[in-house]
Design a protein around this motif. Structure first.
Motif, mmCIF file in Angstrom:
data_model
loop_
_atom_site.group_PDB
_atom_site.id
_atom_site.type_symbol
_atom_site.label_atom_id
_atom_site.label_comp_id
_atom_site.label_asym_id
_atom_site.label_seq_id
_atom_site.Cartn_x
_atom_site.Cartn_y
_atom_site.Cartn_z
ATOM 1 N N TYR A 107 14.761 102.057 6.422
ATOM 2 C CA TYR A 107 15.414 101.593 7.580
ATOM 3 C C TYR A 107 13.772 101.640 8.422
ATOM 4 C CZ TYR A 107 16.715 101.786 12.596
ATOM 5 O OH TYR A 107 17.437 101.199 13.854
ATOM 6 N N LEU A 108 12.488 102.525 8.299
ATOM 7 C CA LEU A 108 11.289 102.488 9.465
ATOM 8 C C LEU A 108 11.045 101.032 8.493
ATOM 9 C CD1 LEU A 108 10.652 106.678 9.027
ATOM 10 C CD2 LEU A 108 11.598 105.444 10.770
ATOM 11 N N ILE A 109 10.661 101.284 7.687
ATOM 12 C CA ILE A 109 9.576 99.759 7.440
ATOM 13 C C ILE A 109 10.558 99.198 7.375
ATOM 14 C CG2 ILE A 109 9.108 98.176 5.163
ATOM 15 C CD1 ILE A 109 9.288 100.919 3.495
ATOM 16 N N TYR A 110 11.491 98.559 7.738
ATOM 17 C CA TYR A 110 12.486 97.663 8.442
ATOM 18 C C TYR A 110 11.712 96.977 9.637
ATOM 19 C CZ TYR A 110 16.063 94.984 11.332
ATOM 20 O OH TYR A 110 17.206 94.292 12.266
ATOM 21 N N LEU A 111 11.875 98.853 10.729
ATOM 22 C CA LEU A 111 10.987 98.255 12.413
ATOM 23 C C LEU A 111 9.574 98.713 11.574
ATOM 24 C CD1 LEU A 111 12.855 101.477 13.170
ATOM 25 C CD2 LEU A 111 13.524 98.971 13.285
ATOM 26 N N ALA A 112 9.273 98.931 10.833
ATOM 27 C CA ALA A 112 7.595 98.033 10.730
ATOM 28 C C ALA A 112 7.661 96.726 10.772
ATOM 29 C CB ALA A 112 7.331 98.942 9.553
ATOM 30 N N TRP A 113 8.506 96.167 10.156
ATOM 31 C CA TRP A 113 8.717 94.695 9.598
ATOM 32 C C TRP A 113 8.696 93.701 11.014
ATOM 33 C CZ3 TRP A 113 7.007 90.983 7.293
ATOM 34 C CH2 TRP A 113 7.092 89.607 7.095
ATOM 35 N N LYS A 114 9.536 94.277 12.056
ATOM 36 C CA LYS A 114 10.008 93.599 12.882
ATOM 37 C C LYS A 114 8.940 93.874 14.187
ATOM 38 C CE LYS A 114 14.390 94.625 14.849
ATOM 39 N NZ LYS A 114 15.206 94.510 15.735
ATOM 40 N N ALA A 115 8.319 95.130 14.699
ATOM 41 C CA ALA A 115 7.173 95.040 14.763
ATOM 42 C C ALA A 115 6.110 94.913 14.628
ATOM 43 C CB ALA A 115 6.866 96.762 14.605
ATOM 44 N N TYR A 116 5.480 93.948 13.487
ATOM 45 C CA TYR A 116 5.114 93.007 12.760
ATOM 46 C C TYR A 116 5.149 91.862 13.426
ATOM 47 C CZ TYR A 116 2.930 90.177 9.567
ATOM 48 O OH TYR A 116 1.542 89.325 9.188
ATOM 49 N N LYS A 117 6.101 91.385 13.140
ATOM 50 C CA LYS A 117 6.842 90.064 13.663
ATOM 51 C C LYS A 117 6.937 89.627 15.007
ATOM 52 C CE LYS A 117 10.746 89.223 12.358
ATOM 53 N NZ LYS A 117 12.196 88.707 11.493
ATOM 54 N N SER A 118 6.884 90.923 15.720
ATOM 55 C CA SER A 118 6.733 90.566 17.170
ATOM 56 C C SER A 118 5.518 90.679 17.375
ATOM 57 C CB SER A 118 7.376 92.279 17.779
ATOM 58 O OG SER A 118 6.973 92.491 19.206
ATOM 59 N N ALA A 119 4.256 91.377 17.069
ATOM 60 C CA ALA A 119 2.985 91.717 17.254
ATOM 61 C C ALA A 119 1.872 90.055 17.118
ATOM 62 C CB ALA A 119 2.548 92.789 16.318
ATOM 63 N N ARG A 120 2.963 89.376 15.947
ATOM 64 C CA ARG A 120 2.101 88.305 15.782
ATOM 65 C C ARG A 120 2.922 86.995 16.252
ATOM 66 N NH1 ARG A 120 2.388 85.853 9.813
ATOM 67 N NH2 ARG A 120 0.814 84.170 10.535
ATOM 68 N N LYS A 121 3.834 86.939 17.702
ATOM 69 C CA LYS A 121 4.273 86.352 18.494
ATOM 70 C C LYS A 121 3.311 86.017 20.053
ATOM 71 C CE LYS A 121 9.920 86.564 16.919
ATOM 72 N NZ LYS A 121 10.605 86.801 18.052
ATOM 73 N N PRO A 122 3.211 84.892 20.358
ATOM 74 C CA PRO A 122 2.272 84.249 21.187
ATOM 75 C C PRO A 122 3.486 85.559 22.778
ATOM 76 C CG PRO A 122 2.852 82.569 20.415
ATOM 77 C CD PRO A 122 3.668 83.363 19.674
ATOM 78 N N ASP A 123 2.654 85.493 23.765
ATOM 79 C CA ASP A 123 3.469 86.258 24.587
ATOM 80 C C ASP A 123 4.527 85.327 25.854
ATOM 81 O OD1 ASP A 123 1.796 88.463 24.796
ATOM 82 O OD2 ASP A 123 -0.026 87.563 25.885
ATOM 83 N N LYS A 124 4.534 84.146 25.303
ATOM 84 C CA LYS A 124 5.467 82.870 25.748
ATOM 85 C C LYS A 124 6.727 83.655 24.894
ATOM 86 C CE LYS A 124 3.876 78.643 23.510
ATOM 87 N NZ LYS A 124 2.897 77.239 24.058
ATOM 88 N N ASP A 125 6.745 83.445 23.616
ATOM 89 C CA ASP A 125 8.018 83.572 22.942
ATOM 90 C C ASP A 125 8.726 85.297 22.827
ATOM 91 O OD1 ASP A 125 7.295 81.005 21.672
ATOM 92 O OD2 ASP A 125 6.138 81.525 19.798
ATOM 93 N N ILE A 126 7.812 85.585 23.283
ATOM 94 C CA ILE A 126 8.532 87.051 23.413
ATOM 95 C C ILE A 126 8.988 86.921 24.850
ATOM 96 C CG2 ILE A 126 7.991 89.546 24.417
ATOM 97 C CD1 ILE A 126 7.281 88.907 21.556
ATOM 98 N N ALA A 127 8.308 86.187 25.503
ATOM 99 C CA ALA A 127 9.430 86.215 26.973
ATOM 100 C C ALA A 127 10.665 85.662 26.390
ATOM 101 C CB ALA A 127 8.287 85.330 28.236
ATOM 102 N N LEU A 128 11.047 84.394 25.854
ATOM 103 C CA LEU A 128 12.625 83.373 25.460
ATOM 104 C C LEU A 128 12.950 84.335 25.022
ATOM 105 C CD1 LEU A 128 10.256 80.116 24.830
ATOM 106 C CD2 LEU A 128 11.632 80.631 26.136
ATOM 107 N N SER A 129 11.926 85.695 23.953
ATOM 108 C CA SER A 129 13.598 85.659 22.870
ATOM 109 C C SER A 129 13.934 87.433 23.713
ATOM 110 C CB SER A 129 12.610 87.299 22.094
ATOM 111 O OG SER A 129 11.360 86.039 21.179
ATOM 112 N N GLU A 130 13.124 87.962 25.107
ATOM 113 C CA GLU A 130 13.916 88.755 25.254
ATOM 114 C C GLU A 130 14.996 88.321 26.795
ATOM 115 O OE1 GLU A 130 11.101 91.229 27.505
ATOM 116 O OE2 GLU A 130 10.032 92.071 25.617
ATOM 117 N N ALA A 131 14.915 86.920 26.942
ATOM 118 C CA ALA A 131 15.554 86.522 27.984
ATOM 119 C C ALA A 131 17.325 86.030 27.629
ATOM 120 C CB ALA A 131 15.382 85.639 28.557
#
Length: 213
Positions: free
Chosen positions: A87-111
């Protein structure tokens, strides 16, 4: 009937040790902090409540003597440990994918995808309940804070005091890291924060998977 106050000299040293543990950085506290920074106070509080409920579950299990039962059934404990590490490694993978996204994609994902209160609570609960070391931490605290002949009322007292403190600390982190200053800091250093989370969760997961309990 024994006087509960007579056990206070035993409880205080254990209480100080417990506070140091709860206040120190770990997967649960990191999840609370980053969720509060990135998603706001409400989200931070719900994940904090999930972490608290996970801690309370292990506290009750330790108080009821279930730690000894888990030691007897080593396979069950090993399964919990593996699930926690994965489960911790799964959270690490999600954080890694989020770190690679541009800021505009993060805003769209959160919306598009707002996590519900239940999802946030389950995430916090999952982080803590899949860490089998937590139950032995509670067992150590109870053993340190009370003599062997302590009555159930003294055990209930120590669980109540320590749990109330952990609830205060977890929700305090959620409130502290949900301020506007924290949000500005997150937006300015989002990728670095997410990358740090990915590394931290990876190391914690690997350590849990390879540790001997």
């Amino acid at each position: 009937m024994p006087d509960i106050s007579s056990y206070l000299p035993y409880i205080w040293p254990a209480y100080l040790a417990y506070l140091i543990t709860v206040l120190s950085p770990g997967p649960a506290n990191l999840a609370i902090m980053t969720t509060a920074i990135s998603q706001g106070r409400r989200a931070g509080l719900f994940i904090a409540l999930g972490v608290f409920c996970g801690s309370l579950t292990w506290a009750c299990a330790a108080a009821l003597g279930l730690a000894a039962l888990l030691r007897t059934y080593a396979l069950a404990l090993e399964i919990i440990k593996i699930l926690g590490g994965l489960y911790l490694i799964y959270l690490a993978w999600k954080a890694y994918k989020s770190a690679r996204k541009p800021d505009k994609d993060i805003a769209l994902s959160e919306a598009r995808a707002k996590q519900t209160a239940g999802q946030l609570w389950l995430r916090g609960y999952g982080i803590h309940i899949t860490n089998p070391k937590a139950i032995f931490g509670w067992l150590a605290v109870i053993s340190l804070g009370l003599p062997a002949n302590a009555p159930p009322s003294a055990v209930a007292l120590i669980v109540s005091i320590f749990s109330a403190s952990s609830l205060t600390i977890f929700t305090g982190y959620a409130i502290l890291f949900s301020t506007r200053h924290a949000l500005r800091l997150y937006r300015a250093a989002r990728r670095w924060i997410e990358a740090t989370m990915a590394v931290f969760y990876s190391l914690a997961g690997i350590k849990l998977l390879t540790s001997r309990i």
